[in-house]
Write a protein that holds these residues in place. Structure first.
Motif, PDB file in Angstrom:
ATOM      1  N   VAL A 158       4.532   6.032  -1.688  1.00  0.00           N
ATOM      2  CA  VAL A 158       4.874   5.869  -2.981  1.00  0.00           C
ATOM      3  C   VAL A 158       6.311   5.836  -2.999  1.00  0.00           C
ATOM      4  CG1 VAL A 158       4.404   6.815  -5.413  1.00  0.00           C
ATOM      5  CG2 VAL A 158       2.741   6.864  -3.633  1.00  0.00           C
ATOM      6  N   SER A 171      -0.467   3.325  -7.865  1.00  0.00           N
ATOM      7  CA  SER A 171       0.598   3.642  -6.922  1.00  0.00           C
ATOM      8  C   SER A 171       0.070   5.058  -6.220  1.00  0.00           C
ATOM      9  CB  SER A 171       2.058   3.885  -7.367  1.00  0.00           C
ATOM     10  OG  SER A 171       1.679   5.044  -8.332  1.00  0.00           O
ATOM     11  N   LEU A 195      -1.139  -2.921  -5.706  1.00  0.00           N
ATOM     12  CA  LEU A 195       0.063  -3.119  -6.543  1.00  0.00           C
ATOM     13  C   LEU A 195       0.722  -4.441  -6.788  1.00  0.00           C
ATOM     14  CD1 LEU A 195       2.405  -0.079  -5.318  1.00  0.00           C
ATOM     15  CD2 LEU A 195       1.007  -0.205  -7.301  1.00  0.00           C
TER      16      LEU A 195
END
Length: 610
Positions: free
Chosen positions: A131, A339, A383
């Motif tokens: 992350v 995320s 993502l």
């Protein structure tokens, strides 16, 4: 033979990293996924060049320890205080809610509350490495989702402390992996508690009062390698101390990092440890990929698929609900949830700990390790799906949930999209020269600060054409794109060029390559933010080296003029790198001849500028 085997293994690991990680990064998948793919490729599931990687995994876990130490160095008290509501509220609720929901699910499956609680706590963690690296790569660290994700990850790191204390109480099975006997195991429980408190107290005391003088002495030697050795020694000593008293090495180094966060040597420690942290983390992820049991995936594909789906669904649901409670905008909420949806790297450490203490069975751990690795691998893909598919389709939803276009009450000839460091300086210059402007920014905290200085800033995403429309873009004389991140710059320019093609666009760029990209997207005028400031510094260097002021000014003027002409010419050949490099060399040679042709004798009697 042993040495040959060691070097051969080192070659295999490093070669896999060098090949797979750049490929993954080039494809936008991130380096972590590259390391995992490399481990799978050279492990039993792939070419079989190495074994299961368990021995290396034990060694490479030290990368996680170093990562937590470096994270601790970043946690200054003012930052912690600023994030206190999100840290305790957002982070705490995420861990508690996720743990409780997953506990209920796995308790209903296994019928054992100890197993259910252990699994819930382990799976509530998210990957700090994935992350934070993603946020930094995309320049999203200071956004609403970035700050929220950082707060959650920070709370999770601190939550590991009570988890490690609770885990030994959840033992269910006979110990299958014999844990190393601790030095304090023969002492009574109360005395062990005293030793633990003394160990933690000594770390705090040394960090506050002893380490700075020691680092001062080492700095005076001016030997970089000695300071690096001392940095590594510090982390190793703290890790060993925590191991002796029966606590997690990661806990001790994290605490030491927090204590040293205010030290004047903080940045030096970070820079010295960063290469080791990166390499060990890379080895950690490779060993995770190598230890992935392909047999269990082939044997139980439905169970693995169900587990991964369950984990992602529960974590995304909890994160979306919490982001709504904490007033995240829709796009920030979705990015925040996706995320953090994976299981974190520290889960592998906790799985090993669970086996050592008889908390989970080998079969359950094998299923969960495979599910964890797959969830980590899916994160970059989720993502990417968000950026390419979901985000472009939520602008209308954003307009109904977020800042409505009609709240912009005024329309001016100049629209500034983004009011960070660059936009702020431009705005101040325009304001003192009585140029009316409409300012749009997507940072709510910055908007509140700027309002105290008399700036009227409208909150919203300038890449939404509805927002630009309501700001009067159809009547404006020009649009200034000065967003903080390159990605947002591209979005603003693409939107403005598509919906308001006749309005000139002025854009900020970080370097020449960014400038080429923005110009290619339709920016009419591109300004490299470091260009003029670097030349201004260069003029001062020339003065300090004996040049007269008028000479320095003329040289700077010649350089900027030549650079501007070269930019336009090189822009036409940017796709052909061979021609581009050849032409750039020619222009540099021309500039050097031009500067040398300036005869200083012509100005030797001109003292006016000096």
């Amino acid at each position: 033979m042993h040495e040959t085997s060691f070097f051969l293994q080192a070659i295999i690991y490093l070669s896999a990293a060098v090949i797979f990680v750049p490929l993954a990064a080039r494809l936008g998948l991130g380096s972590v996924l590259g390391y995992l793919i490399a481990g799978i490729g050279i492990g039993p599931a792939g070419l079989g060049l190495i074994g299961q990687g368990q021995d290396l995994l034990h060694f490479a876990e030290f990368g996680v320890v170093m990562m937590l130490f470096v994270i601790g160095l970043e946690l200054e008290l003012p930052l912690l205080w600023k994030l206190k509501n999100w840290l305790i509220g957002l982070g705490g609720l995420q861990v508690v809610f996720t743990t409780l929901i997953l506990f209920g699910v796995f308790y209903s499956i296994f019928g054992n509350w100890k197993e259910g609680l252990a699994i819930g706590m382990i799976l509530s963690m998210s990957s700090t490495a994935i992350v934070l690296q993603t946020l930094n790569e995309k320049g999203l660290m200071k956004t609403q989702s970035g700050q929220g994700a950082f707060s959650v990850l920070l709370f999770q790191d601190m939550a590991v402390i009570p988890m490690l204390a609770i885990f030994p109480l959840l033992a269910t099975y006979p110990v299958l992996v014999e844990a190393e006997k601790g030095a304090l195991d023969s002492f009574p429980a109360w005395l062990k508690t005293v030793f633990v408190l003394l160990a933690i107290g000594s770390i705090v005391f040394l960090g506050r009062f002893a380490l700075n003088p020691l680092f001062h002495l080492l700095a005076k030697t001016r030997l970089r390698e000695v300071f690096t050795a001392a940095s590594l020694l510090l982390v190793l000593l703290i890790a060993q101390l925590m191991t002796v008293v029966g606590l997690s090495p990661a806990l001790g180094t994290f605490l030491a990092g927090v204590v040293l966060a205010t030290s004047e040597f903080r940045h030096e420690l970070e820079s010295d440890l960063e290469p080791f942290k990166g390499l060990l983390l890379g080895l950690f992820f490779i060993s995770v990929g190598a230890s992935l049991s392909i047999e269990i995936i082939q044997k139980e594909p439905l169970q693995i698929f169900s587990l991964v789906t369950l984990i992602l669904f529960v974590k995304i649901l909890v994160l979306l609900v919490l982001s709504k409670i904490f007033s995240f905008s829709l796009d920030q909420s979705l990015f925040f949830a996706l995320s953090l949806s994976q299981v974190g790297e520290f889960a592998f450490v906790l799985f090993t700990f669970s086996l050592q203490n008889g908390i989970l069975s080998e079969n359950i751990v094998a299923l969960l390790v495979a599910s964890t690795a797959i969830s980590m691998g899916l994160t970059p893909l989720l993502l990417l799906l968000y950026e390419k598919v979901i985000l472009p389709r939520i602008s209308l939803v954003k307009s109904s949930l977020g800042t409505a276009p009609e709240i912009i009450e005024e329309q001016h000839p100049v629209i500034i999209a983004g009011f960070g460091k660059y936009g702020n300086m431009l705005g101040r210059f325009l304001r003192v020269n009585q140029i009316p402007m409409t300012i749009i920014d997507d940072d709510s905290e910055r908007m509140e600060v700027l309002s105290k200085f008399g700036f009227k800033v409208y909150f919203g995403d300038p890449s939404r054409h509805q927002l630009l429309e309501s700001a009067g873009a159809h009547k404006a004389k020009l649009i200034v794109a000065s967003m903080d991140t390159f990605e947002k710059q591209k979005e603003v320019i693409e939107t403005a060029k598509k919906h308001f093609p006749k309005i000139p666009i002025l854009a900020r760029a970080g370097d020449r390559e960014e400038a080429y990209t923005l110009k290619d997207l339709g920016a009419d005028f591109v300004f490299r933010e470091t260009r003029e400031s670097a030349v201004e510094m260069g003029k001062l260097v020339l003065r300090q080296m004996g040049k007269r002021a008028n000479q320095a000014e003329q040289m700077a003027f010649d350089f900027l003029t030549h650079d501007e002409e070269g930019f336009e010419e090189l822009f036409q050949h940017r796709a052909d790198r061979k021609t581009y490099i050849s032409l750039a060399k020619q222009r540099n040679a021309e500039l050097e001849r031009l500067i040398l042709s300036e005869t200083p004798e012509a100005d030797k009697d001109n003292h006016g500028w000096d």
